[in-house]
Design a protein around this motif. Sequence first.
Motif, PDB file in Angstrom:
ATOM      1  N   THR A   1      -3.841  10.565   1.547  1.00  0.00           N
ATOM      2  CA  THR A   1      -5.106   9.990   1.114  1.00  0.00           C
ATOM      3  C   THR A   1      -5.133   9.940  -0.404  1.00  0.00           C
ATOM      4  O   THR A   1      -4.894  10.952  -1.072  1.00  0.00           O
ATOM      5  CB  THR A   1      -6.296  10.829   1.627  1.00  0.00           C
ATOM      6  N   ARG A   2      -5.412   8.760  -0.899  1.00  0.00           N
ATOM      7  CA  ARG A   2      -5.559   8.568  -2.342  1.00  0.00           C
ATOM      8  C   ARG A   2      -7.043   8.745  -2.643  1.00  0.00           C
ATOM      9  O   ARG A   2      -7.851   7.894  -2.298  1.00  0.00           O
ATOM     10  CB  ARG A   2      -5.038   7.188  -2.730  1.00  0.00           C
ATOM     11  N   GLU A   3      -7.378   9.882  -3.235  1.00  0.00           N
ATOM     12  CA  GLU A   3      -8.778  10.240  -3.439  1.00  0.00           C
ATOM     13  C   GLU A   3      -9.384   9.498  -4.620  1.00  0.00           C
ATOM     14  O   GLU A   3      -8.731   9.319  -5.656  1.00  0.00           O
ATOM     15  CB  GLU A   3      -8.899  11.749  -3.650  1.00  0.00           C
ATOM     16  N   ARG A   4     -10.636   9.051  -4.402  1.00  0.00           N
ATOM     17  CA  ARG A   4     -11.389   8.372  -5.452  1.00  0.00           C
ATOM     18  C   ARG A   4     -10.535   7.293  -6.133  1.00  0.00           C
ATOM     19  O   ARG A   4     -10.461   7.214  -7.346  1.00  0.00           O
ATOM     20  CB  ARG A   4     -11.905   9.386  -6.469  1.00  0.00           C
ATOM     21  N   LEU A   5      -9.931   6.456  -5.326  1.00  0.00           N
ATOM     22  CA  LEU A   5      -9.017   5.436  -5.837  1.00  0.00           C
ATOM     23  C   LEU A   5      -9.741   4.341  -6.609  1.00  0.00           C
ATOM     24  O   LEU A   5      -9.232   3.834  -7.592  1.00  0.00           O
ATOM     25  CB  LEU A   5      -8.216   4.820  -4.692  1.00  0.00           C
ATOM     26  N   GLY A   6     -10.927   3.966  -6.141  1.00  0.00           N
ATOM     27  CA  GLY A   6     -11.669   2.913  -6.826  1.00  0.00           C
ATOM     28  C   GLY A   6     -13.140   2.978  -6.483  1.00  0.00           C
ATOM     29  O   GLY A   6     -13.536   3.599  -5.505  1.00  0.00           O
ATOM     30  N   ARG A   7     -13.932   2.302  -7.309  1.00  0.00           N
ATOM     31  CA  ARG A   7     -15.370   2.248  -7.067  1.00  0.00           C
ATOM     32  C   ARG A   7     -15.696   1.005  -6.260  1.00  0.00           C
ATOM     33  O   ARG A   7     -15.159  -0.065  -6.516  1.00  0.00           O
ATOM     34  CB  ARG A   7     -16.137   2.258  -8.384  1.00  0.00           C
ATOM     35  N   HIS A   8     -16.575   1.182  -5.286  1.00  0.00           N
ATOM     36  CA  HIS A   8     -16.949   0.099  -4.390  1.00  0.00           C
ATOM     37  C   HIS A   8     -18.443   0.210  -4.142  1.00  0.00           C
ATOM     38  O   HIS A   8     -18.908   1.238  -3.636  1.00  0.00           O
ATOM     39  CB  HIS A   8     -16.146   0.235  -3.093  1.00  0.00           C
ATOM     40  N   HIS A   9     -19.173  -0.808  -4.518  1.00  0.00           N
ATOM     41  CA  HIS A   9     -20.636  -0.788  -4.375  1.00  0.00           C
ATOM     42  C   HIS A   9     -21.243   0.465  -5.002  1.00  0.00           C
ATOM     43  O   HIS A   9     -22.114   1.117  -4.419  1.00  0.00           O
ATOM     44  CB  HIS A   9     -21.057  -0.945  -2.920  1.00  0.00           C
ATOM     45  N   GLY A  10     -20.730   0.825  -6.174  1.00  0.00           N
ATOM     46  CA  GLY A  10     -21.316   1.926  -6.937  1.00  0.00           C
ATOM     47  C   GLY A  10     -20.878   3.319  -6.557  1.00  0.00           C
ATOM     48  O   GLY A  10     -21.405   4.296  -7.081  1.00  0.00           O
ATOM     49  N   ARG A  11     -19.925   3.444  -5.637  1.00  0.00           N
ATOM     50  CA  ARG A  11     -19.463   4.794  -5.287  1.00  0.00           C
ATOM     51  C   ARG A  11     -17.946   4.824  -5.192  1.00  0.00           C
ATOM     52  O   ARG A  11     -17.299   3.823  -4.903  1.00  0.00           O
ATOM     53  CB  ARG A  11     -20.102   5.275  -3.983  1.00  0.00           C
ATOM     54  N   TRP A  12     -17.402   6.001  -5.482  1.00  0.00           N
ATOM     55  CA  TRP A  12     -15.957   6.189  -5.387  1.00  0.00           C
ATOM     56  C   TRP A  12     -15.536   6.175  -3.928  1.00  0.00           C
ATOM     57  O   TRP A  12     -16.206   6.741  -3.070  1.00  0.00           O
ATOM     58  CB  TRP A  12     -15.557   7.525  -6.020  1.00  0.00           C
ATOM     59  N   ARG A  13     -14.383   5.536  -3.662  1.00  0.00           N
ATOM     60  CA  ARG A  13     -13.865   5.464  -2.294  1.00  0.00           C
ATOM     61  C   ARG A  13     -12.449   6.020  -2.242  1.00  0.00           C
ATOM     62  O   ARG A  13     -11.619   5.745  -3.108  1.00  0.00           O
ATOM     63  CB  ARG A  13     -13.820   4.008  -1.809  1.00  0.00           C
ATOM     64  N   ASP A  14     -12.189   6.780  -1.200  1.00  0.00           N
ATOM     65  CA  ASP A  14     -10.835   7.226  -0.887  1.00  0.00           C
ATOM     66  C   ASP A  14     -10.144   6.128  -0.092  1.00  0.00           C
ATOM     67  O   ASP A  14     -10.806   5.311   0.571  1.00  0.00           O
ATOM     68  CB  ASP A  14     -10.859   8.495  -0.033  1.00  0.00           C
ATOM     69  N   VAL A  15      -8.821   6.126  -0.134  1.00  0.00           N
ATOM     70  CA  VAL A  15      -8.030   5.167   0.633  1.00  0.00           C
ATOM     71  C   VAL A  15      -6.876   5.917   1.294  1.00  0.00           C
ATOM     72  O   VAL A  15      -6.138   6.659   0.635  1.00  0.00           O
ATOM     73  CB  VAL A  15      -7.474   4.039  -0.269  1.00  0.00           C
ATOM     74  N   VAL A  16      -6.737   5.732   2.600  1.00  0.00           N
ATOM     75  CA  VAL A  16      -5.638   6.327   3.356  1.00  0.00           C
ATOM     76  C   VAL A  16      -4.465   5.354   3.311  1.00  0.00           C
ATOM     77  O   VAL A  16      -4.599   4.186   3.699  1.00  0.00           O
ATOM     78  CB  VAL A  16      -6.051   6.602   4.818  1.00  0.00           C
ATOM     79  N   LEU A  17      -3.326   5.822   2.823  1.00  0.00           N
ATOM     80  CA  LEU A  17      -2.120   4.997   2.780  1.00  0.00           C
ATOM     81  C   LEU A  17      -1.349   5.189   4.078  1.00  0.00           C
ATOM     82  O   LEU A  17      -1.003   6.318   4.444  1.00  0.00           O
ATOM     83  CB  LEU A  17      -1.241   5.385   1.590  1.00  0.00           C
ATOM     84  N   VAL A  18      -1.129   4.075   4.794  1.00  0.00           N
ATOM     85  CA  VAL A  18      -0.333   4.108   6.019  1.00  0.00           C
ATOM     86  C   VAL A  18       0.892   3.233   5.828  1.00  0.00           C
ATOM     87  O   VAL A  18       0.874   2.282   5.036  1.00  0.00           O
ATOM     88  CB  VAL A  18      -1.134   3.643   7.261  1.00  0.00           C
ATOM     89  N   GLU A  19       1.960   3.586   6.518  1.00  0.00           N
ATOM     90  CA  GLU A  19       3.179   2.771   6.441  1.00  0.00           C
ATOM     91  C   GLU A  19       3.916   2.814   7.757  1.00  0.00           C
ATOM     92  O   GLU A  19       3.777   3.742   8.550  1.00  0.00           O
ATOM     93  CB  GLU A  19       4.097   3.234   5.310  1.00  0.00           C
ATOM     94  N   ARG A  20       4.683   1.754   7.957  1.00  0.00           N
ATOM     95  CA  ARG A  20       5.604   1.686   9.094  1.00  0.00           C
ATOM     96  C   ARG A  20       6.973   1.361   8.541  1.00  0.00           C
ATOM     97  O   ARG A  20       7.152   0.357   7.850  1.00  0.00           O
ATOM     98  CB  ARG A  20       5.200   0.622  10.093  1.00  0.00           C
ATOM     99  N   ARG A  21       7.930   2.219   8.814  1.00  0.00           N
ATOM    100  CA  ARG A  21       9.309   2.000   8.417  1.00  0.00           C
ATOM    101  C   ARG A  21      10.048   1.452   9.609  1.00  0.00           C
ATOM    102  O   ARG A  21       9.938   1.980  10.715  1.00  0.00           O
ATOM    103  CB  ARG A  21       9.974   3.311   7.966  1.00  0.00           C
ATOM    104  N   SER A  22      10.800   0.406   9.393  1.00  0.00           N
ATOM    105  CA  SER A  22      11.584  -0.169  10.481  1.00  0.00           C
ATOM    106  C   SER A  22      12.649   0.818  10.932  1.00  0.00           C
ATOM    107  O   SER A  22      13.429   1.298  10.110  1.00  0.00           O
ATOM    108  CB  SER A  22      12.262  -1.458  10.016  1.00  0.00           C
ATOM    109  N   PRO A  23      12.701   1.118  12.229  1.00  0.00           N
ATOM    110  CA  PRO A  23      13.746   2.021  12.693  1.00  0.00           C
ATOM    111  C   PRO A  23      15.130   1.379  12.669  1.00  0.00           C
ATOM    112  O   PRO A  23      16.135   2.087  12.670  1.00  0.00           O
ATOM    113  CB  PRO A  23      13.314   2.350  14.129  1.00  0.00           C
ATOM    114  N   THR A  24      15.194   0.065  12.604  1.00  0.00           N
ATOM    115  CA  THR A  24      16.488  -0.607  12.600  1.00  0.00           C
ATOM    116  C   THR A  24      16.970  -0.953  11.196  1.00  0.00           C
ATOM    117  O   THR A  24      18.149  -1.207  10.993  1.00  0.00           O
ATOM    118  CB  THR A  24      16.435  -1.904  13.436  1.00  0.00           C
ATOM    119  N   LEU A  25      16.088  -0.953  10.216  1.00  0.00           N
ATOM    120  CA  LEU A  25      16.465  -1.356   8.866  1.00  0.00           C
ATOM    121  C   LEU A  25      16.441  -0.222   7.857  1.00  0.00           C
ATOM    122  O   LEU A  25      16.855  -0.398   6.725  1.00  0.00           O
ATOM    123  CB  LEU A  25      15.539  -2.478   8.370  1.00  0.00           C
ATOM    124  N   SER A  26      15.934   0.947   8.230  1.00  0.00           N
ATOM    125  CA  SER A  26      15.781   2.062   7.270  1.00  0.00           C
ATOM    126  C   SER A  26      17.116   2.620   6.857  1.00  0.00           C
ATOM    127  O   SER A  26      18.053   2.702   7.552  1.00  0.00           O
ATOM    128  CB  SER A  26      14.935   3.177   7.883  1.00  0.00           C
TER     129      SER A  26
END
Length: 156
Positions: free
Chosen positions: A131-156
């Motif tokens: 979780t990227r805490e207080r990443l940016g302000r949105h409608h006057g309040r700080w928002r956290d953002v959860v970073l998700v990823e998918r790694r290809s099992p065939t290309l990694s």
Amino acid sequence: MTDEHAGAVLDIYRHGIATGDATFETEPPTWTRFTATRPPAHRWVALDDVGVLGWVACTPVSDRCVYAGVVEHSVYVHPDARGRGVGRLLLQRLINSTEQAGIWTIQSGIFPENTASLALHHACGFRTVGTRERLGRHHGRWRDVVLVERRSPTLS
């Protein structure tokens, strides 16, 4: 996704923006800007007899060659089509197209309050990186953002 889908795609984006928990954006971009930043090979819509149910698209995370296999994506489903598997269908199509193109990582930033999107991504093989805490302000309040990823099992 083609120019004929522009109105519906931007309308679905507008619905997502209106929830307040889908994006930092406050208005959808113009169609020209939307298409300029999202490669045609990895833009998809889900259709039924009535029209566009949802869309998925990605953008490169960087123009540096070492990141050539990493993209960031967005997926949006029309409110009337939610809960019908549209998001899963769209994400799977994006996974297939990116893997065929040699892209090894798909990532996204999701507000923690968007529990449906987090559940969808986890069901499609994405993992939470952190979780990227207080990443940016949105409608006057700080928002956290959860970073998700998918790694290809065939290309990694």
